[in-house]
Scaffold this active site. Structure first.
Site, short mmCIF file in Angstrom:
data_model
loop_
_atom_site.label_atom_id
_atom_site.label_comp_id
_atom_site.label_asym_id
_atom_site.label_seq_id
_atom_site.Cartn_x
_atom_site.Cartn_y
_atom_site.Cartn_z
N ASN A 1 0.86 -1.18 0.00
CA ASN A 1 0.00 0.00 0.00
C ASN A 1 0.89 1.23 0.00
OD1 ASN A 1 -2.88 1.20 0.45
ND2 ASN A 1 -1.56 2.30 1.88
N TYR B 1 0.11 10.44 3.91
CA TYR B 1 -0.35 10.79 5.25
C TYR B 1 0.61 11.81 5.85
CZ TYR B 1 -1.88 5.99 4.26
OH TYR B 1 -2.36 4.85 3.66
N ARG B 2 0.08 12.79 6.54
CA ARG B 2 0.96 13.77 7.17
C ARG B 2 1.79 13.08 8.26
NH1 ARG B 2 -4.00 16.12 10.38
NH2 ARG B 2 -3.47 15.52 12.52
N TRP C 1 -1.99 7.88 9.70
CA TRP C 1 -2.83 7.14 8.75
C TRP C 1 -4.17 6.90 9.44
CZ3 TRP C 1 1.87 3.60 8.45
CH2 TRP C 1 2.00 2.77 9.56
N GLY D 1 -5.50 2.34 3.81
CA GLY D 1 -4.85 1.05 3.60
C GLY D 1 -3.76 0.72 4.59
N GLU E 1 -0.85 0.90 -5.96
CA GLU E 1 -0.66 2.30 -6.38
C GLU E 1 0.50 2.45 -7.36
OE1 GLU E 1 -2.92 2.48 -2.57
OE2 GLU E 1 -1.16 1.35 -3.25
N ASP F 1 -5.36 21.90 8.83
CA ASP F 1 -5.67 20.93 7.79
C ASP F 1 -6.45 21.53 6.63
OD1 ASP F 1 -5.69 18.25 6.71
OD2 ASP F 1 -5.66 17.56 8.78
#
Length: 467
Positions: free
Chosen positions: A155, A159-160, A173, A178, A219, A268
Protein backbone atom coordinates in the site's frame (compact mmCIF):
# COMPACT_ATOMS: atom_id res chain seq x y z
CA UNK A 1 4.59 13.30 -21.74
CA UNK A 2 5.80 11.21 -18.81
CA UNK A 3 8.52 12.34 -16.41
CA UNK A 4 11.27 10.12 -15.06
CA UNK A 5 11.58 12.00 -11.79
CA UNK A 6 10.71 15.16 -9.91
CA UNK A 7 13.52 17.23 -11.37
CA UNK A 8 12.37 16.44 -14.92
CA UNK A 9 8.95 17.78 -13.94
CA UNK A 10 10.57 20.87 -12.41
CA UNK A 11 12.51 21.45 -15.65
CA UNK A 12 9.27 21.16 -17.62
CA UNK A 13 7.53 23.69 -15.39
CA UNK A 14 10.51 26.04 -15.65
CA UNK A 15 10.56 25.79 -19.44
CA UNK A 16 6.85 26.61 -19.69
CA UNK A 17 6.86 29.55 -17.31
CA UNK A 18 5.13 27.64 -14.50
CA UNK A 19 7.98 27.80 -11.96
CA UNK A 20 9.32 30.69 -9.92
CA UNK A 21 12.73 30.32 -8.33
CA UNK A 22 12.93 32.25 -5.08
CA UNK A 23 16.55 33.31 -4.38
CA UNK A 24 15.82 35.19 -1.13
CA UNK A 25 16.66 33.54 2.18
CA UNK A 26 13.47 32.32 3.84
CA UNK A 27 12.50 30.50 7.01
CA UNK A 28 10.89 27.07 6.92
CA UNK A 29 8.73 28.11 9.89
CA UNK A 30 5.55 29.85 8.66
CA UNK A 31 7.23 32.13 6.11
CA UNK A 32 7.24 29.68 3.18
CA UNK A 33 3.65 28.71 4.02
CA UNK A 34 2.45 32.34 4.00
CA UNK A 35 4.17 33.03 0.68
CA UNK A 36 2.66 29.91 -0.86
CA UNK A 37 -0.82 30.61 0.51
CA UNK A 38 -0.80 34.05 -1.14
CA UNK A 39 0.43 32.62 -4.44
CA UNK A 40 -2.14 29.80 -4.53
CA UNK A 41 -5.03 32.17 -3.76
CA UNK A 42 -3.79 35.06 -5.88
CA UNK A 43 -4.33 35.93 -9.58
CA UNK A 44 -4.02 32.89 -11.88
CA UNK A 45 -1.16 34.46 -13.83
CA UNK A 46 0.95 34.53 -10.66
CA UNK A 47 0.05 31.04 -9.47
CA UNK A 48 3.23 29.08 -10.13
CA UNK A 49 5.24 26.31 -8.56
CA UNK A 50 7.79 27.74 -6.14
CA UNK A 51 11.37 26.54 -5.68
CA UNK A 52 12.91 28.12 -2.58
CA UNK A 53 16.62 27.93 -3.24
CA UNK A 54 17.91 29.28 0.09
CA UNK A 55 16.10 27.98 3.15
CA UNK A 56 17.72 29.23 6.34
CA UNK A 57 19.91 26.54 7.89
CA UNK A 58 19.69 24.10 4.96
CA UNK A 59 21.41 23.36 1.65
CA UNK A 60 18.36 21.53 0.28
CA UNK A 61 15.92 23.56 -1.85
CA UNK A 62 12.18 23.31 -1.11
CA UNK A 63 9.64 22.73 -3.88
CA UNK A 64 6.01 23.61 -3.19
CA UNK A 65 2.80 24.25 -5.18
CA UNK A 66 4.09 22.05 -8.02
CA UNK A 67 0.58 20.58 -8.51
CA UNK A 68 -1.26 23.79 -7.64
CA UNK A 69 -3.17 24.50 -10.86
CA UNK A 70 -5.24 22.64 -13.41
CA UNK A 71 -2.49 23.00 -16.03
CA UNK A 72 0.30 21.77 -13.76
CA UNK A 73 -1.75 18.87 -12.44
CA UNK A 74 -2.62 17.82 -16.01
CA UNK A 75 1.03 18.08 -17.07
CA UNK A 76 2.06 15.95 -14.08
CA UNK A 77 -0.20 13.16 -15.34
CA UNK A 78 0.77 13.48 -19.00
CA UNK A 79 -2.39 15.08 -20.41
CA UNK A 80 -3.27 18.53 -21.73
CA UNK A 81 -6.45 18.90 -19.64
CA UNK A 82 -7.68 17.07 -16.56
CA UNK A 83 -10.85 16.14 -18.45
CA UNK A 84 -8.66 14.09 -20.80
CA UNK A 85 -7.99 11.65 -17.96
CA UNK A 86 -11.55 10.33 -18.18
CA UNK A 87 -11.11 9.22 -21.78
CA UNK A 88 -7.98 7.28 -20.80
CA UNK A 89 -9.65 5.57 -17.86
CA UNK A 90 -12.64 4.63 -20.01
CA UNK A 91 -10.29 2.16 -21.73
CA UNK A 92 -10.30 -0.15 -18.74
CA UNK A 93 -8.17 -2.74 -20.48
CA UNK A 94 -5.31 -0.26 -20.36
CA UNK A 95 -5.85 0.37 -16.65
CA UNK A 96 -5.19 -3.23 -15.74
CA UNK A 97 -2.42 -3.88 -18.27
CA UNK A 98 -0.03 -5.14 -15.60
CA UNK A 99 2.55 -6.29 -18.13
CA UNK A 100 2.99 -2.68 -19.23
CA UNK A 101 2.31 -0.83 -15.99
CA UNK A 102 3.82 -3.14 -13.37
CA UNK A 103 6.86 -1.93 -11.40
CA UNK A 104 10.26 -3.00 -12.66
CA UNK A 105 13.49 -3.68 -10.85
CA UNK A 106 15.97 -0.80 -11.16
CA UNK A 107 19.64 -1.40 -11.86
CA UNK A 108 20.69 1.84 -10.21
CA UNK A 109 18.99 3.98 -7.59
CA UNK A 110 19.52 7.74 -7.50
CA UNK A 111 17.64 7.73 -4.18
CA UNK A 112 20.53 5.73 -2.68
CA UNK A 113 23.47 7.83 -3.85
CA UNK A 114 23.97 8.74 -0.18
CA UNK A 115 23.14 6.18 2.54
CA UNK A 116 22.98 7.08 6.24
CA UNK A 117 22.44 4.08 8.53
CA UNK A 118 24.76 4.62 11.51
CA UNK A 119 23.34 7.88 12.81
CA UNK A 120 20.36 8.72 10.59
CA UNK A 121 18.59 11.97 11.42
CA UNK A 122 15.57 13.95 10.26
CA UNK A 123 17.36 17.16 11.23
CA UNK A 124 18.88 17.50 7.75
CA UNK A 125 15.42 17.93 6.14
CA UNK A 126 13.88 21.42 5.79
CA UNK A 127 10.50 20.23 7.10
CA UNK A 128 7.96 23.07 7.35
CA UNK A 129 5.79 24.42 10.09
CA UNK A 130 2.82 25.72 8.12
CA UNK A 131 0.47 27.35 10.64
CA UNK A 132 0.95 29.07 14.02
CA UNK A 133 -1.15 26.51 15.92
CA UNK A 134 0.56 23.44 14.47
CA UNK A 135 2.07 21.12 17.07
CA UNK A 136 5.39 21.26 15.24
CA UNK A 137 6.79 20.58 11.80
CA UNK A 138 5.08 18.14 9.43
CA UNK A 139 6.11 16.24 6.32
CA UNK A 140 3.11 16.82 4.05
CA UNK A 141 3.82 15.27 0.63
CA UNK A 142 5.17 11.79 1.37
CA UNK A 143 4.64 8.44 -0.27
CA UNK A 144 4.29 6.04 2.67
CA UNK A 145 5.05 2.41 1.69
CA UNK A 146 3.77 -0.46 3.86
CA UNK A 147 3.18 -4.19 3.32
CA UNK A 148 0.46 -6.52 4.53
CA UNK A 149 2.26 -9.08 6.71
CA UNK A 150 -0.30 -11.74 5.76
CA UNK A 151 -0.37 -11.32 1.97
CA UNK A 152 2.67 -9.20 1.16
CA UNK A 153 0.45 -6.74 -0.69
CA UNK A 154 1.78 -3.20 -0.96
CA UNK A 155 0.00 0.00 0.00
CA UNK A 156 1.19 3.49 -0.78
CA UNK A 157 -0.55 6.35 0.98
CA UNK A 158 -0.08 10.05 1.54
CA UNK A 159 -0.35 10.79 5.25
CA UNK A 160 0.96 13.77 7.17
CA UNK A 161 3.94 12.97 9.40
CA UNK A 162 4.70 15.04 12.48
CA UNK A 163 8.37 15.33 13.39
CA UNK A 164 8.54 14.39 17.09
CA UNK A 165 12.35 14.48 17.20
CA UNK A 166 15.33 13.66 14.98
CA UNK A 167 14.49 9.94 14.93
CA UNK A 168 10.69 9.64 15.24
CA UNK A 169 7.58 10.68 13.32
CA UNK A 170 3.86 10.56 14.01
CA UNK A 171 2.07 8.41 11.39
CA UNK A 172 -1.30 10.00 10.71
CA UNK A 173 -2.83 7.14 8.75
CA UNK A 174 -6.56 7.32 9.35
CA UNK A 175 -8.66 4.30 10.29
CA UNK A 176 -10.25 4.04 6.83
CA UNK A 177 -6.92 3.95 4.94
CA UNK A 178 -4.85 1.05 3.60
CA UNK A 179 -1.82 1.40 5.86
CA UNK A 180 -4.09 1.40 8.91
CA UNK A 181 -5.34 -2.01 7.76
CA UNK A 182 -1.75 -3.21 7.44
CA UNK A 183 -1.15 -1.98 10.99
CA UNK A 184 -4.13 -4.02 12.23
CA UNK A 185 -2.67 -7.15 10.64
CA UNK A 186 0.71 -6.45 12.26
CA UNK A 187 -0.98 -5.96 15.62
CA UNK A 188 -2.76 -9.29 15.32
CA UNK A 189 0.57 -10.97 14.61
CA UNK A 190 2.41 -9.08 17.34
CA UNK A 191 5.08 -7.90 14.90
CA UNK A 192 6.45 -4.45 14.03
CA UNK A 193 5.78 -3.01 10.59
CA UNK A 194 8.56 -2.14 8.18
CA UNK A 195 7.86 1.21 6.57
CA UNK A 196 9.55 3.35 3.93
CA UNK A 197 8.71 6.98 3.22
CA UNK A 198 9.68 8.32 -0.21
CA UNK A 199 9.89 12.05 -0.83
CA UNK A 200 9.86 13.12 -4.46
CA UNK A 201 9.97 10.88 -7.48
CA UNK A 202 8.04 11.19 -10.68
CA UNK A 203 4.80 13.17 -10.33
CA UNK A 204 2.58 10.23 -11.30
CA UNK A 205 3.87 8.30 -8.27
CA UNK A 206 3.28 11.24 -5.96
CA UNK A 207 -0.28 11.62 -7.23
CA UNK A 208 -0.94 7.86 -7.02
CA UNK A 209 -0.10 7.93 -3.29
CA UNK A 210 -2.95 10.41 -2.80
CA UNK A 211 -5.50 8.51 -4.89
CA UNK A 212 -8.29 6.59 -3.07
CA UNK A 213 -7.81 3.35 -4.98
CA UNK A 214 -9.96 0.28 -4.28
CA UNK A 215 -8.38 -2.36 -2.00
CA UNK A 216 -6.11 -4.67 -3.95
CA UNK A 217 -5.11 -2.12 -6.60
CA UNK A 218 -1.38 -1.44 -6.31
CA UNK A 219 -0.66 2.30 -6.38
CA UNK A 220 2.63 1.71 -8.18
CA UNK A 221 0.85 -0.23 -10.94
CA UNK A 222 -1.59 2.66 -11.17
CA UNK A 223 1.33 5.10 -11.38
CA UNK A 224 2.90 2.97 -14.11
CA UNK A 225 -0.32 3.10 -16.09
CA UNK A 226 -0.49 6.88 -15.68
CA UNK A 227 3.11 7.39 -16.83
CA UNK A 228 2.93 4.77 -19.58
CA UNK A 229 5.73 2.59 -18.24
CA UNK A 230 6.54 0.68 -15.08
CA UNK A 231 7.95 2.53 -12.09
CA UNK A 232 11.60 1.61 -11.38
CA UNK A 233 11.77 0.24 -7.82
CA UNK A 234 14.64 -0.66 -5.50
CA UNK A 235 14.70 -2.42 -2.14
CA UNK A 236 15.40 -0.16 0.84
CA UNK A 237 18.63 -0.64 2.78
CA UNK A 238 17.34 -1.51 6.28
CA UNK A 239 13.76 -2.67 5.67
CA UNK A 240 12.30 -5.16 3.21
CA UNK A 241 10.22 -2.58 1.36
CA UNK A 242 10.60 -1.43 -2.23
CA UNK A 243 10.68 2.30 -3.02
CA UNK A 244 10.83 4.34 -6.24
CA UNK A 245 14.45 4.37 -7.39
CA UNK A 246 14.10 7.93 -8.66
CA UNK A 247 12.87 9.44 -5.38
CA UNK A 248 14.77 12.38 -3.92
CA UNK A 249 14.88 11.18 -0.30
CA UNK A 250 13.82 7.95 1.44
CA UNK A 251 13.22 7.50 5.17
CA UNK A 252 13.34 3.90 6.38
CA UNK A 253 12.08 2.62 9.69
CA UNK A 254 9.64 0.60 11.74
CA UNK A 255 6.28 1.10 13.44
CA UNK A 256 5.29 -0.85 16.56
CA UNK A 257 1.48 -1.30 16.44
CA UNK A 258 1.39 -1.23 20.24
CA UNK A 259 2.97 2.23 20.48
CA UNK A 260 0.98 5.46 20.32
CA UNK A 261 1.81 9.12 20.82
CA UNK A 262 -0.22 12.33 20.69
CA UNK A 263 -0.04 13.80 17.17
CA UNK A 264 -1.34 17.25 16.21
CA UNK A 265 -2.96 19.74 16.20
CA UNK A 266 -2.38 20.45 12.53
CA UNK A 267 -3.82 23.15 10.25
CA UNK A 268 -5.67 20.93 7.79
CA UNK A 269 -7.38 21.15 4.39
CA UNK A 270 -10.71 21.78 6.09
CA UNK A 271 -9.49 25.25 7.01
CA UNK A 272 -9.49 24.30 10.70
CA UNK A 273 -6.94 22.69 12.99
CA UNK A 274 -7.50 18.95 13.27
CA UNK A 275 -7.47 17.82 16.87
CA UNK A 276 -4.59 16.21 18.71
CA UNK A 277 -5.10 12.44 18.94
CA UNK A 278 -3.02 9.32 19.46
CA UNK A 279 -1.36 7.83 16.36
CA UNK A 280 1.39 5.27 15.62
CA UNK A 281 5.07 6.23 15.86
CA UNK A 282 7.71 5.71 13.15
CA UNK A 283 11.29 4.98 14.29
CA UNK A 284 13.96 5.94 11.77
CA UNK A 285 16.56 3.32 10.82
CA UNK A 286 18.06 4.95 7.69
CA UNK A 287 18.00 7.98 5.44
CA UNK A 288 18.94 7.52 1.78
CA UNK A 289 18.97 10.33 -0.74
CA UNK A 290 20.36 11.85 -3.85
CA UNK A 291 23.59 13.82 -3.46
CA UNK A 292 21.75 17.10 -4.00
CA UNK A 293 18.09 16.36 -3.29
CA UNK A 294 15.03 18.56 -3.65
CA UNK A 295 12.63 18.51 -0.70
CA UNK A 296 9.00 18.42 -2.01
CA UNK A 297 6.23 19.62 0.26
CA UNK A 298 2.78 21.19 0.25
CA UNK A 299 0.65 23.39 2.45
CA UNK A 300 -2.98 22.62 3.26
CA UNK A 301 -5.52 24.99 4.74
CA UNK A 302 -8.60 26.91 3.72
CA UNK A 303 -9.15 26.15 0.02
CA UNK A 304 -8.15 26.59 -2.68
CA UNK A 305 -4.73 25.11 -2.10
CA UNK A 306 -2.49 22.71 -4.02
CA UNK A 307 -4.28 19.65 -2.63
CA UNK A 308 -7.52 20.74 -4.32
CA UNK A 309 -5.98 19.97 -7.71
CA UNK A 310 -4.81 16.54 -6.58
CA UNK A 311 -8.43 15.91 -5.57
CA UNK A 312 -9.76 17.28 -8.86
CA UNK A 313 -7.58 14.83 -10.78
CA UNK A 314 -9.05 12.01 -8.69
CA UNK A 315 -12.56 13.24 -9.47
CA UNK A 316 -11.89 13.20 -13.21
CA UNK A 317 -10.14 9.80 -13.14
CA UNK A 318 -12.83 8.05 -11.13
CA UNK A 319 -15.86 9.53 -12.93
CA UNK A 320 -15.78 6.90 -15.75
CA UNK A 321 -15.47 4.13 -13.14
CA UNK A 322 -18.49 5.47 -11.26
CA UNK A 323 -20.39 5.58 -14.56
CA UNK A 324 -19.70 1.87 -15.09
CA UNK A 325 -21.64 1.11 -11.92
CA UNK A 326 -24.08 4.02 -12.19
CA UNK A 327 -24.64 4.61 -15.92
CA UNK A 328 -27.14 7.40 -15.23
CA UNK A 329 -24.37 9.62 -13.86
CA UNK A 330 -23.43 12.41 -16.30
CA UNK A 331 -20.91 14.49 -14.38
CA UNK A 332 -19.61 15.10 -10.88
CA UNK A 333 -18.03 18.00 -9.03
CA UNK A 334 -16.32 18.02 -5.65
CA UNK A 335 -15.80 21.79 -5.31
CA UNK A 336 -12.95 23.35 -3.39
CA UNK A 337 -15.38 24.82 -0.90
CA UNK A 338 -16.47 21.30 0.04
CA UNK A 339 -12.90 20.17 0.86
CA UNK A 340 -13.43 16.81 -0.93
CA UNK A 341 -15.71 15.03 1.53
CA UNK A 342 -18.16 17.78 2.53
CA UNK A 343 -19.94 18.24 -0.82
CA UNK A 344 -20.38 16.06 -3.90
CA UNK A 345 -22.54 17.40 -6.75
CA UNK A 346 -23.77 14.82 -9.26
CA UNK A 347 -25.87 15.20 -12.40
CA UNK A 348 -27.95 12.23 -13.61
CA UNK A 349 -30.23 11.15 -16.40
CA UNK A 350 -33.36 10.76 -14.36
CA UNK A 351 -35.82 8.20 -15.73
CA UNK A 352 -37.88 7.01 -12.74
CA UNK A 353 -38.97 8.12 -9.28
CA UNK A 354 -36.44 7.60 -6.51
CA UNK A 355 -33.49 7.45 -8.91
CA UNK A 356 -31.72 10.37 -7.23
CA UNK A 357 -31.91 8.53 -3.91
CA UNK A 358 -30.62 5.35 -5.49
CA UNK A 359 -27.58 7.29 -6.72
CA UNK A 360 -26.98 8.82 -3.27
CA UNK A 361 -27.04 5.44 -1.53
CA UNK A 362 -24.84 3.87 -4.20
CA UNK A 363 -22.21 6.62 -3.90
CA UNK A 364 -22.14 6.28 -0.11
CA UNK A 365 -21.36 2.61 -0.68
CA UNK A 366 -18.36 3.18 -2.97
CA UNK A 367 -15.03 3.06 -1.15
CA UNK A 368 -14.04 6.34 0.46
CA UNK A 369 -17.15 8.00 -0.98
CA UNK A 370 -18.65 6.62 2.24
CA UNK A 371 -17.16 9.74 3.87
CA UNK A 372 -19.12 12.20 1.70
CA UNK A 373 -21.17 14.35 4.07
CA UNK A 374 -23.50 16.02 1.54
CA UNK A 375 -24.51 14.65 -1.88
CA UNK A 376 -26.50 16.96 -4.14
CA UNK A 377 -28.16 15.38 -7.19
CA UNK A 378 -29.29 17.50 -10.16
CA UNK A 379 -30.66 16.76 -13.62
CA UNK A 380 -28.48 15.97 -16.64
CA UNK A 381 -28.73 19.43 -18.26
CA UNK A 382 -27.27 21.17 -15.20
CA UNK A 383 -23.61 22.19 -15.38
CA UNK A 384 -22.31 20.85 -12.07
CA UNK A 385 -19.06 22.79 -12.50
CA UNK A 386 -21.04 26.06 -12.39
CA UNK A 387 -21.73 26.60 -8.70
CA UNK A 388 -24.00 29.58 -9.37
CA UNK A 389 -26.27 27.46 -11.55
CA UNK A 390 -26.18 24.60 -9.03
CA UNK A 391 -27.20 26.92 -6.19
CA UNK A 392 -30.08 28.31 -8.28
CA UNK A 393 -31.35 24.87 -9.23
CA UNK A 394 -30.94 23.42 -5.76
CA UNK A 395 -32.74 26.19 -3.91
CA UNK A 396 -35.53 26.35 -6.50
CA UNK A 397 -36.12 22.64 -7.08
CA UNK A 398 -36.08 21.34 -3.51
CA UNK A 399 -38.93 20.91 -1.06
CA UNK A 400 -37.21 20.27 2.29
CA UNK A 401 -39.88 17.84 3.48
CA UNK A 402 -39.85 15.71 0.32
CA UNK A 403 -36.35 15.99 -1.13
CA UNK A 404 -33.93 15.67 1.79
CA UNK A 405 -32.45 12.32 2.85
CA UNK A 406 -30.87 12.09 6.28
CA UNK A 407 -28.76 9.04 7.15
CA UNK A 408 -25.90 8.17 9.49
CA UNK A 409 -22.61 6.51 8.73
CA UNK A 410 -18.81 6.76 8.72
CA UNK A 411 -17.38 10.26 8.67
CA UNK A 412 -13.96 11.60 7.83
CA UNK A 413 -11.37 11.65 10.60
CA UNK A 414 -11.08 15.41 10.12
CA UNK A 415 -14.82 16.18 10.31
CA UNK A 416 -14.95 18.34 13.44
CA UNK A 417 -18.74 18.80 13.15
CA UNK A 418 -19.59 15.07 13.18
CA UNK A 419 -21.79 13.60 15.92
CA UNK A 420 -18.69 11.93 17.26
CA UNK A 421 -15.22 11.08 15.97
CA UNK A 422 -15.51 9.12 12.68
CA UNK A 423 -19.31 8.82 12.76
CA UNK A 424 -22.05 11.26 11.91
CA UNK A 425 -24.97 12.32 9.80
CA UNK A 426 -25.15 12.63 6.03
CA UNK A 427 -27.47 14.67 3.85
CA UNK A 428 -28.70 13.76 0.38
CA UNK A 429 -30.51 16.43 -1.63
CA UNK A 430 -32.69 15.60 -4.63
CA UNK A 431 -32.59 18.81 -6.69
CA UNK A 432 -33.82 17.21 -9.91
CA UNK A 433 -36.98 18.45 -11.62
CA UNK A 434 -40.05 16.57 -10.41
CA UNK A 435 -42.92 15.04 -12.40
CA UNK A 436 -46.27 13.47 -11.55
CA UNK A 437 -44.39 10.19 -11.06
CA UNK A 438 -42.64 11.79 -8.09
CA UNK A 439 -46.01 12.45 -6.46
CA UNK A 440 -45.89 16.24 -6.58
CA UNK A 441 -49.07 18.05 -5.64
CA UNK A 442 -48.94 20.74 -8.32
CA UNK A 443 -47.77 21.05 -11.94
CA UNK A 444 -44.04 21.61 -12.45
CA UNK A 445 -43.45 24.84 -14.42
CA UNK A 446 -41.45 25.23 -17.60
CA UNK A 447 -38.06 26.89 -17.38
CA UNK A 448 -37.80 30.32 -19.02
CA UNK A 449 -35.84 30.02 -22.26
CA UNK A 450 -35.89 32.39 -25.23
CA UNK A 451 -36.89 30.88 -28.56
CA UNK A 452 -34.06 29.87 -30.89
CA UNK A 453 -35.55 32.04 -33.66
CA UNK A 454 -35.26 35.22 -31.61
CA UNK A 455 -31.84 34.29 -30.28
CA UNK A 456 -30.57 33.84 -33.85
CA UNK A 457 -32.16 37.15 -34.91
CA UNK A 458 -30.53 39.11 -32.10
CA UNK A 459 -27.18 37.45 -32.79
CA UNK A 460 -27.35 38.53 -36.45
CA UNK A 461 -28.30 42.11 -35.59
CA UNK A 462 -26.09 42.59 -32.54
CA UNK A 463 -23.81 45.22 -34.10
CA UNK A 464 -26.80 47.24 -35.24
CA UNK A 465 -27.84 47.80 -31.65
CA UNK A 466 -24.65 49.70 -30.88
CA UNK A 467 -24.08 47.62 -27.77
Amino acid sequence: MAFDDLRAFVAHLDKHGQLTRVPARVSRDLEIAEITDRVSKGPPEGNRALLFEHVEGFDTPVLINAFGSSARMAAALGVERLDDLGARVAKLGDLFDVAKAGPRRARSAPCQEVVETEHPSLATLPVLQCWPGDAGRFITLPMVFTRDLATGARNVGMYRLQVFDDRTLGMHWQIHKGSAEHERVAQERGRPMEVAIALGGDPACIYAASAPLPPGIDEMVFAGWLRGTGVPMVTAKTVDVEVPADAEIVLEGTVDPAERQIEGPFGDHTGYYSLAREYPVFHLTAVTRRRQPIYPTTIVGRPPQEDYWLGKATERIFLPIIRLMLPEVVDMNMPAEGVFHNLVIVSIRKRYPGQARKVMYALWGLGLMMLAKNILVVSEHVDVQNLSEVAWRATGNVDPKRDLVLVEGPSDDLDHAALRHRFGGKLGIDATEKTADDGIGQPWPQEIVMSEEIRALVTRRWREYGL
